[in-house]
Enzyme design. Sequence first.
Site, PDB file in Angstrom:
ATOM      1  N   CYS A 133       3.402   6.568   6.270  1.00 22.76           N
ATOM      2  CA  CYS A 133       4.388   6.246   7.302  1.00 22.76           C
ATOM      3  C   CYS A 133       4.037   7.026   8.564  1.00 22.76           C
ATOM      4  O   CYS A 133       3.244   7.938   8.555  1.00 22.76           O
ATOM      5  CB  CYS A 133       5.783   6.660   6.847  1.00 22.76           C
ATOM      6  N   ARG A 171       0.153   3.076  10.785  1.00 24.91           N
ATOM      7  CA  ARG A 171       0.364   3.823   9.528  1.00 24.91           C
ATOM      8  C   ARG A 171       1.327   3.115   8.594  1.00 24.91           C
ATOM      9  O   ARG A 171       1.441   3.449   7.424  1.00 24.91           O
ATOM     10  CB  ARG A 171       0.896   5.232   9.850  1.00 24.91           C
ATOM     11  N   TRP A 201       5.954   2.516   5.575  1.00 25.86           N
ATOM     12  CA  TRP A 201       5.197   1.741   4.589  1.00 25.86           C
ATOM     13  C   TRP A 201       5.896   2.013   3.288  1.00 25.86           C
ATOM     14  O   TRP A 201       5.867   3.142   2.767  1.00 25.86           O
ATOM     15  CB  TRP A 201       3.739   2.183   4.541  1.00 25.86           C
ATOM     16  N   ASN A 252       7.426  11.188   5.236  1.00 23.45           N
ATOM     17  CA  ASN A 252       6.208  10.500   4.802  1.00 23.45           C
ATOM     18  C   ASN A 252       5.809  11.148   3.490  1.00 23.45           C
ATOM     19  O   ASN A 252       5.732  12.370   3.394  1.00 23.45           O
ATOM     20  CB  ASN A 252       5.100  10.672   5.851  1.00 23.45           C
ATOM     21  N   GLY A 253       5.590  10.323   2.467  1.00 20.10           N
ATOM     22  CA  GLY A 253       5.168  10.895   1.181  1.00 20.10           C
ATOM     23  C   GLY A 253       5.967  10.276   0.051  1.00 20.10           C
ATOM     24  O   GLY A 253       6.563   9.221   0.195  1.00 20.10           O
ATOM     25  N   GLU A 289     -18.296  -4.596   0.627  1.00 22.86           N
ATOM     26  CA  GLU A 289     -17.560  -4.287   1.856  1.00 22.86           C
ATOM     27  C   GLU A 289     -17.218  -5.559   2.619  1.00 22.86           C
ATOM     28  O   GLU A 289     -16.114  -5.715   3.133  1.00 22.86           O
ATOM     29  CB  GLU A 289     -18.369  -3.317   2.710  1.00 22.86           C
ATOM     30  N   LYS A 298     -13.423  -6.734   3.567  1.00 23.78           N
ATOM     31  CA  LYS A 298     -13.024  -7.028   4.959  1.00 23.78           C
ATOM     32  C   LYS A 298     -12.329  -8.377   5.021  1.00 23.78           C
ATOM     33  O   LYS A 298     -11.274  -8.527   5.621  1.00 23.78           O
ATOM     34  CB  LYS A 298     -14.252  -7.009   5.874  1.00 23.78           C
ATOM     35  N   GLU A 354      -8.823  -8.320   3.101  1.00 26.02           N
ATOM     36  CA  GLU A 354      -7.710  -7.494   3.592  1.00 26.02           C
ATOM     37  C   GLU A 354      -7.144  -7.996   4.910  1.00 26.02           C
ATOM     38  O   GLU A 354      -6.008  -7.670   5.244  1.00 26.02           O
ATOM     39  CB  GLU A 354      -8.103  -6.027   3.691  1.00 26.02           C
ATOM     40  N   HIS A 383     -24.533 -13.890 -14.772  1.00 28.04           N
ATOM     41  CA  HIS A 383     -23.888 -13.451 -16.030  1.00 28.04           C
ATOM     42  C   HIS A 383     -22.391 -13.694 -15.988  1.00 28.04           C
ATOM     43  O   HIS A 383     -21.628 -12.977 -16.629  1.00 28.04           O
ATOM     44  CB  HIS A 383     -24.192 -11.964 -16.274  1.00 28.04           C
ATOM     45  N   LYS A 411      -2.954   2.207   7.190  1.00 24.26           N
ATOM     46  CA  LYS A 411      -4.259   2.722   7.594  1.00 24.26           C
ATOM     47  C   LYS A 411      -4.772   3.783   6.632  1.00 24.26           C
ATOM     48  O   LYS A 411      -5.956   3.873   6.380  1.00 24.26           O
ATOM     49  CB  LYS A 411      -4.174   3.312   9.004  1.00 24.26           C
TER      50      LYS A 411
HETATM   51  C1  AGP Z   1     -10.661  -0.336   4.531  1.00 26.47           C
HETATM   52  O1  AGP Z   1     -10.795  -1.352   5.498  1.00 26.47           O
HETATM   53  C2  AGP Z   1      -9.246  -0.057   4.168  1.00 26.47           C
HETATM   54  N1  AGP Z   1      -8.455   0.260   5.297  1.00 26.47           N
HETATM   55  C3  AGP Z   1      -9.125   0.956   3.048  1.00 26.47           C
HETATM   56  O2  AGP Z   1      -9.871   0.498   1.933  1.00 26.47           O
HETATM   57  C4  AGP Z   1      -9.607   2.377   3.372  1.00 26.47           C
HETATM   58  O3  AGP Z   1     -11.002   2.412   3.478  1.00 26.47           O
HETATM   59  C5  AGP Z   1      -9.179   3.296   2.216  1.00 26.47           C
HETATM   60  O4  AGP Z   1      -7.766   3.296   2.141  1.00 26.47           O
HETATM   61  C6  AGP Z   1      -9.695   4.731   2.370  1.00 26.47           C
HETATM   62  O5  AGP Z   1      -9.156   5.288   3.534  1.00 26.47           O
HETATM   63  P1  AGP Z   1      -9.809   6.685   4.058  1.00 26.47           P
HETATM   64  O6  AGP Z   1     -11.234   6.381   4.416  1.00 26.47           O
HETATM   65  O7  AGP Z   1      -8.972   7.086   5.216  1.00 26.47           O
HETATM   66  O8  AGP Z   1      -9.742   7.660   2.917  1.00 26.47           O
END
Ligand code: AGP
Length: 607
Positions: free
Chosen positions: A2, A27, A74, A100-101, A480, A484, A487, A503, A602
Amino acid sequence: MCGIIGYVGEHQAVPVILDGLRRLEYRGYDSAGMAVMASDRIQILRAAGKLANLEELAFDQPLRGSVGVGHTRWATHGAPTEANAHPQVDASGHVAVVHNGILENYSQLRQEFRESGVALSSDTDTELIAQLLGRESGTLEERVLEVFPRLVGQFAVVAVTRDEPDTVVAFRQGPPLVVGLGDDENIVASDVVALLHRTKRVIYLENGDIAVVHRDSVRITDLNGQVDRMVETLDWDPGRMDKSGYRHYMLKEIHEQPDAIRNTVRAYLSSDRTTVNLDGLGFDPERLAEVKRVHLVACGTSWHACLVGKFLLEHLTALPTEVDYGSEYRYREPLVGEDVLVVGVTQSGETADTLAAMELAKEQGALLGTICNVRGSSSWRLAEVSMLTQAGPEIGVASTKAFTTQLVALMLLALALRRSRGLADDLDRELIHQLQRLPLAVEQALEGEEQIYDHATELLSEATDSLYLGRGCLYPIALEGALKLKEISYLHAEGYPAGEMKHGPIALLTDGFPVVAVAPATPTREKLIGNLMEVRARGATVIAVAEKHAQDVSQVADLILPIPEVHHLLQPIVAVVPLQLLAYRVAVELGLDVDQPRNLAKSVTVE
Ligand code: AGP
């Protein structure tokens, strides 16, 4: 995670809080709210959904006051409704908190209040903090001193009380909090991006710290008394926080990669640019010489960077290297000892699972390092050796420039370890030379031809599933690329080792099924070509990332997203760029929220 902001100053709090929340919205964006102190009460505004809903509310119901707190959420405990939005207040309405937490003793505390007949007004763990504070007596700081030890879990909290209308109290255990020291004002926030435009003088609160903030003073204590914390002056340019004319942060950050890579390379090259110079990181050569194994721990995109890192480290240093998700490593009782270098790779430096893995490694005697993008973050403070990617603030939830600079940092680390083990040779000079040319190579990858991307975008936008294939150090790039797409476009995509596709996943293939192949020139490309022939034989459509005139690829691909040729160990850094652009284009084509995809945040600061 958050976003939190607290303000005490000479200005009206609402504009400062809303501006800060806009900068923190990456966030979390399920709901938002704020509490502003009036002379005799706390004024609360909250709204479910995006921050814009709160802004509308604030327009219709203007709050006056120069002390307040704000929050963008969040959701962890409780659906993203107005009732579960922060700030949360105690039964008397005298105390308001943002948090936050996650409280691990949430259930016990709820039961306690239920048994004492207190009617809780939300499903959140945060309300319990407000209720505990409201139940205590004395100053807000005294109440925090009583309540803090009762909280179990991760929490960064900023609280206000009607009884002290000129005071904000912040305390943390886990997620970050930073205090910005302004002119006749002070600001508390989850991240410097919320306050950098107002002040560059900051104090990073440590775990256990309690900050009592007035407009002209900040006093920091912990459960044992007053503590001294260093005031740092940030060197970030606030101007880099906006979109600089790009439609989305993600597109801006994709295009910032040449500069980010250049700055990261420059940060660690010797002055004559012939060797990698990690001396400034605090590596003790004798301690480093004891290292016999490497563990790389991360989550998400950063975990993909670690998979490439394994390839580089084993190839260049002959050090056995394991890669693990933070969430797995922290519970699988890994074999760690003083002969292990454990590196937490994390853009934010705040990912709970990665931090927990790092803490475990440190407890077990490992040499602990981190590669992160935020100076002063939790991972940066936890590690003995910290490499900072020079990517600058990454706001888009989908990580791009942080990823490519992580790959650069892992290459630099491998070269430094290689040299420290007496293995350096001509290859080092070639790689260091090519690292300096990398920004140009990425510039070229960014110049992909419109009509090719239009066609590739159309193919993927109209498919509900796709398969991304790669081999060797490009298999992680297939993962990756698939992440991308998933997400930000919400379309299912799966990254897979090309050699493994037959396989199982080959059963998915039908006419027109899109397969994205990461196919730049590497020692295993010939094998990949064979896999693509199998794919084409089943009618699938192949979109390849490869050099523009790669004849062998053009015979098995319907489209080529062009990239320049670089040393194959650096190819992952260049090959990912077209996949970033492609995912971005598909999400835009589908009219989705590229920078704030649904359900995501994020950095995931809770497990
Ligand atoms: C990647 O596009 C995502 N936002 C997510 O997988 C991110 O890489 C992951 O949460 C790790 O975040 P960090 O690198 O801040 O630890």
